[in-house]
Design an enzyme around this catalytic site. Structure first.
Site, PDB file in Angstrom:
ATOM      1  N   HIS A 123     -19.920 -14.394 -10.293  1.00  0.00           N
ATOM      2  CA  HIS A 123     -20.166 -13.366 -11.318  1.00  0.00           C
ATOM      3  C   HIS A 123     -21.548 -13.557 -11.941  1.00  0.00           C
ATOM      4  CE1 HIS A 123     -15.555 -12.814 -11.741  1.00  0.00           C
ATOM      5  NE2 HIS A 123     -16.062 -12.016 -10.844  1.00  0.00           N
ATOM      6  N   LYS A 137      -4.468  -4.572  -9.962  1.00  0.00           N
ATOM      7  CA  LYS A 137      -5.546  -4.539 -10.957  1.00  0.00           C
ATOM      8  C   LYS A 137      -6.380  -3.290 -10.706  1.00  0.00           C
ATOM      9  CE  LYS A 137      -6.337  -9.418 -11.989  1.00  0.00           C
ATOM     10  NZ  LYS A 137      -7.274 -10.547 -11.855  1.00  0.00           N
ATOM     11  N   GLU A 170     -14.526 -13.004   1.058  1.00  0.00           N
ATOM     12  CA  GLU A 170     -13.204 -13.165   0.414  1.00  0.00           C
ATOM     13  C   GLU A 170     -12.198 -13.788   1.382  1.00  0.00           C
ATOM     14  OE1 GLU A 170     -12.356 -12.860  -2.662  1.00  0.00           O
ATOM     15  OE2 GLU A 170     -13.709 -11.441  -3.627  1.00  0.00           O
ATOM     16  N   LYS A 186      -1.944 -13.224  -0.916  1.00  0.00           N
ATOM     17  CA  LYS A 186      -2.104 -12.575  -2.230  1.00  0.00           C
ATOM     18  C   LYS A 186      -0.769 -12.044  -2.738  1.00  0.00           C
ATOM     19  CE  LYS A 186      -4.826  -9.714  -5.189  1.00  0.00           C
ATOM     20  NZ  LYS A 186      -6.053  -8.993  -5.451  1.00  0.00           N
ATOM     21  N   HIS A 236     -20.364  -8.402  -3.870  1.00  0.00           N
ATOM     22  CA  HIS A 236     -19.408  -9.338  -4.468  1.00  0.00           C
ATOM     23  C   HIS A 236     -18.988 -10.454  -3.496  1.00  0.00           C
ATOM     24  CE1 HIS A 236     -16.117 -10.799  -6.918  1.00  0.00           C
ATOM     25  NE2 HIS A 236     -15.268 -10.578  -5.916  1.00  0.00           N
ATOM     26  N   ARG A 265      -2.232 -16.911 -10.607  1.00  0.00           N
ATOM     27  CA  ARG A 265      -3.092 -15.861 -10.051  1.00  0.00           C
ATOM     28  C   ARG A 265      -4.575 -16.198 -10.189  1.00  0.00           C
ATOM     29  NH1 ARG A 265      -2.143  -9.305 -10.148  1.00  0.00           N
ATOM     30  NH2 ARG A 265      -4.091  -8.802  -9.108  1.00  0.00           N
ATOM     31  N   HIS A 319     -15.646 -17.682  -7.872  1.00  0.00           N
ATOM     32  CA  HIS A 319     -15.941 -16.466  -8.632  1.00  0.00           C
ATOM     33  C   HIS A 319     -16.726 -16.713  -9.922  1.00  0.00           C
ATOM     34  CE1 HIS A 319     -13.353 -14.603  -5.718  1.00  0.00           C
ATOM     35  NE2 HIS A 319     -13.396 -13.436  -6.308  1.00  0.00           N
ATOM     36  N   ASN A 351      -9.495 -17.097  -7.580  1.00  0.00           N
ATOM     37  CA  ASN A 351     -10.893 -16.944  -7.994  1.00  0.00           C
ATOM     38  C   ASN A 351     -11.816 -18.091  -7.590  1.00  0.00           C
ATOM     39  OD1 ASN A 351     -10.680 -14.416  -9.260  1.00  0.00           O
ATOM     40  ND2 ASN A 351      -9.639 -15.376 -10.989  1.00  0.00           N
ATOM     41  N   GLU A 365      -1.277 -12.489 -14.455  1.00  0.00           N
ATOM     42  CA  GLU A 365      -2.246 -13.583 -14.609  1.00  0.00           C
ATOM     43  C   GLU A 365      -2.041 -14.354 -15.905  1.00  0.00           C
ATOM     44  OE1 GLU A 365      -6.113 -12.814 -12.598  1.00  0.00           O
ATOM     45  OE2 GLU A 365      -6.958 -13.473 -14.499  1.00  0.00           O
ATOM     46  N   ARG A 393      -0.144  10.050 -18.983  1.00  0.00           N
ATOM     47  CA  ARG A 393       0.483   8.742 -19.294  1.00  0.00           C
ATOM     48  C   ARG A 393       0.996   8.035 -18.049  1.00  0.00           C
ATOM     49  NH1 ARG A 393       2.699  11.456 -23.769  1.00  0.00           N
ATOM     50  NH2 ARG A 393       1.436  11.061 -25.622  1.00  0.00           N
TER      51      ARG A 393
HETATM   52  P1  NAD Z   1     -17.099   0.044  -2.034  1.00  0.00           P
HETATM   53  O1  NAD Z   1     -15.824   0.619  -2.442  1.00  0.00           O
HETATM   54  O2  NAD Z   1     -18.310   0.388  -2.824  1.00  0.00           O
HETATM   55  O3  NAD Z   1     -17.359   0.401  -0.502  1.00  0.00           O
HETATM   56  C1  NAD Z   1     -18.548  -0.049   0.114  1.00  0.00           C
HETATM   57  C2  NAD Z   1     -19.270   1.047   0.878  1.00  0.00           C
HETATM   58  O4  NAD Z   1     -18.655   1.204   2.144  1.00  0.00           O
HETATM   59  C3  NAD Z   1     -19.253   2.425   0.223  1.00  0.00           C
HETATM   60  O5  NAD Z   1     -20.504   3.024   0.394  1.00  0.00           O
HETATM   61  C4  NAD Z   1     -18.195   3.178   1.017  1.00  0.00           C
HETATM   62  O6  NAD Z   1     -18.415   4.564   1.039  1.00  0.00           O
HETATM   63  C5  NAD Z   1     -18.364   2.592   2.390  1.00  0.00           C
HETATM   64  N1  NAD Z   1     -17.176   2.585   3.246  1.00  0.00           N
HETATM   65  C6  NAD Z   1     -15.917   2.265   2.886  1.00  0.00           C
HETATM   66  N2  NAD Z   1     -15.117   2.215   3.948  1.00  0.00           N
HETATM   67  C7  NAD Z   1     -15.880   2.538   5.019  1.00  0.00           C
HETATM   68  C8  NAD Z   1     -15.621   2.642   6.418  1.00  0.00           C
HETATM   69  N3  NAD Z   1     -14.419   2.339   6.941  1.00  0.00           N
HETATM   70  N4  NAD Z   1     -16.630   3.011   7.230  1.00  0.00           N
HETATM   71  C9  NAD Z   1     -17.880   3.268   6.714  1.00  0.00           C
HETATM   72  N5  NAD Z   1     -18.188   3.159   5.418  1.00  0.00           N
HETATM   73  C10 NAD Z   1     -17.198   2.798   4.582  1.00  0.00           C
HETATM   74  O7  NAD Z   1     -17.055  -1.564  -2.004  1.00  0.00           O
HETATM   75  P2  NAD Z   1     -15.871  -2.632  -1.856  1.00  0.00           P
HETATM   76  O8  NAD Z   1     -16.549  -3.906  -1.535  1.00  0.00           O
HETATM   77  O9  NAD Z   1     -14.778  -2.158  -0.999  1.00  0.00           O
HETATM   78  O10 NAD Z   1     -15.278  -2.704  -3.340  1.00  0.00           O
HETATM   79  C11 NAD Z   1     -16.019  -3.239  -4.418  1.00  0.00           C
HETATM   80  C12 NAD Z   1     -15.256  -2.951  -5.681  1.00  0.00           C
HETATM   81  O11 NAD Z   1     -13.979  -3.579  -5.614  1.00  0.00           O
HETATM   82  C13 NAD Z   1     -15.930  -3.455  -6.932  1.00  0.00           C
HETATM   83  O12 NAD Z   1     -15.962  -2.434  -7.894  1.00  0.00           O
HETATM   84  C14 NAD Z   1     -15.013  -4.590  -7.404  1.00  0.00           C
HETATM   85  O13 NAD Z   1     -15.018  -4.735  -8.805  1.00  0.00           O
HETATM   86  C15 NAD Z   1     -13.688  -4.136  -6.884  1.00  0.00           C
HETATM   87  N6  NAD Z   1     -12.710  -5.222  -6.696  1.00  0.00           N
HETATM   88  C16 NAD Z   1     -11.469  -5.057  -7.231  1.00  0.00           C
HETATM   89  C17 NAD Z   1     -10.501  -6.033  -7.061  1.00  0.00           C
HETATM   90  C18 NAD Z   1      -9.112  -5.814  -7.611  1.00  0.00           C
HETATM   91  O14 NAD Z   1      -8.285  -6.725  -7.565  1.00  0.00           O
HETATM   92  N7  NAD Z   1      -8.816  -4.646  -8.123  1.00  0.00           N
HETATM   93  C19 NAD Z   1     -10.781  -7.194  -6.325  1.00  0.00           C
HETATM   94  C20 NAD Z   1     -12.053  -7.340  -5.781  1.00  0.00           C
HETATM   95  C21 NAD Z   1     -13.018  -6.334  -5.965  1.00  0.00           C
HETATM   96  N1  GLY Z   2      -8.976 -10.225  -7.177  1.00  0.00           N
HETATM   97  C1  GLY Z   2      -8.257 -11.166  -7.965  1.00  0.00           C
HETATM   98  C2  GLY Z   2      -6.938 -10.663  -8.412  1.00  0.00           C
HETATM   99  O1  GLY Z   2      -6.478  -9.629  -7.987  1.00  0.00           O
HETATM  100  O2  GLY Z   2      -6.322 -11.309  -9.219  1.00  0.00           O
END
Ligand code: NAD
Ligand code: GLY
Length: 371
Positions: free
Chosen positions: A267, A157, A199, A241, A279, A256, A263, A260, A251, A135
């Protein structure tokens, strides 16, 4: 955009940004070569029965996960290192269930902390596991991609994907803290770095004119990943942010959602590419589409559009819709976007460099003949 107000202090060459959320407030520490601060950062949250590091195979290979583990172990905390396959497919129900079972087998309890060391995938997944196991246990973020450092690690998030719906199951769970080391961006693959830059440009173009100018005047340094400019950019984005999240954590007020810009288009492009389009690159293309729509609606002039295209091109970011994307399907997908209601389209549109607003009720006919 309101002036930047998040509390921020400089400690030698470290920046501390506070995310003000009452009893869920936390600090983001941003620096370069500060990964080993993780141990002392966590000490403030003792007693900690165990630290579970969730990471992926690439982060282990680069040595970052072990550096984090050693720093924590030096403070006397029991450390468990869990490494999973890298990539979006790990943000799944199956991986989540495996992690729940592993935590149980390893005796993880409510006095433990789960630490995500990785990109947005590891951050979102680790946060979701932390929000749900027993939990809810405490959670900490060590983002290692540019996208995670400027966006996904801040704001709480967390979540996983369903087979046909990205980020469909999740929660809001603010971390205890975020530790950012921009030095580790040096090993990031180029396309992943550019995805993060998508971004970054979004923040400048839609929310902060000062950041936009900083980017315009430093494109060469950004392209060679100069650690100082990176630290400045990451700090600025986190501060922007942090302010928005502090004003509208869940949001609900319309604030918030302004994170986007680009976005809604992005998407639709990501879905059509079967998520092979990263992305942040989809956001780059999507925000140019939104800027063109804003020109058509009279919110900004052509100069705005030219400046944003110029900046993106100087940073090697895409500005055109790639092959394989169908425009009418894009419109149809956008009709089903979370922000859209009654089939009318809804976009965050720029009103000038560093400012934007949410515009709903846009008739799709306005877009049918392209932009
Ligand atoms: P990711 O986490 O898939 O990382 C990208 C690649 O880079 C992976 O293969 C990873 O192993 C590698 N990597 C990471 N750091 C490294 C480093 N320092 N050196 C070498 N390789 C490295 O991709 P991402 O773009 O970081 O994240 C995408 C995800 O984030 C999506 O699932 C998306 O939905 C999510 N997201 C969440 C939010 C939120 O607010 N929670 C916002 C935007 C995106
Ligand atoms: N990535 C958009 C948010 O965190 O609201």
């Amino acid at each position: 955009m309101n002036p930047i107000t998040a509390e921020s202090i400089t400690m030698s060459d470290l920046q501390i940004i506070s995310v003000s959320l009452g009893n869920r407030s936390y600090d983001i520490e941003a620096g370069s070569e500060n990964l080993e601060h993780i141990g002392s950062f966590l000490t403030a949250f003792k007693p900690i029965s165990a630290a579970v590091i969730l990471t992926d195979e690439n982060i282990v290979q680069q040595g970052y996960a072990h550096r984090v583990a050693e720093s924590i172990a030096e403070t006397g905390i029991d450390v468990h290192l869990l490494s999973i396959a890298s990539g979006e497919q790990s943000k799944s129900i199956e991986t989540t269930a495996t992690l729940w079972e592993t935590l149980l087998e390893e005796g993880i309890d409510r006095k433990s902390v789960l630490i995500s060391v990785g990109g947005g995938v590891i951050g979102d997944l680790g946060g979701f596991v932390a929000a749900t196991y027993a939990r809810g246990i405490r959670f900490f973020q060590v983002p290692t991609t540019l996208l995670a450092q400027v966006d996904s690690s801040v704001g709480g998030k967390v979540g996983i994907n369903l087979p046909n719906a990205k980020n469909m199951v999740g929660a809001f769970l603010q971390p205890l803290g975020v530790l950012i080391d921009t030095k580790i961006l040096q090993t990031l693959p180029e396309t992943q770095y550019q995805s993060g830059l998508g971004e970054v440009v979004k923040y400048g173009a839609s929310l902060d004119a000062g950041l936009f100018q900083l980017l315009e005047t430093n494109t060469e340094k950004i392209n060679i990943r100069d650690p100082n400019i990176l630290k400045q950019i990451v700090t600025d984005c986190c501060r922007i942010k942090a302010n928005i999240v502090a004003e509208d954590e869940f949001e609900t007020t319309g604030r918030r959602v302004l994170l986007n810009y680009g976005h809604t288009f992005a998407h639709a492009f990501e879905i059509q590419s079967n998520f092979t389009l990263l992305h942040g690159l989809a956001v780059s293309i999507g925000s140019i589409c939104a800027a063109k729509l804003a020109v058509r609606m009279g919110f900004v002039n052509e100069i705005f559009l030219k400046r944003q295209i110029g900046l993106q091109q100087a940073l090697g970011l895409p500005t055109e819709i790639p092959e394989g994307i169908d425009w009418l399907q894009t419109i149809e997908l956008m009709r089903h976007d979370k922000k859209s209601e009654f089939g009318k389209l809804c976009f965050v549109l720029p009103t000038g460099i560093g400012s934007c607003r949410l515009v709903d009720n846009i008739d799709s006919q306005l877009l049918e003949h392209g932009l």
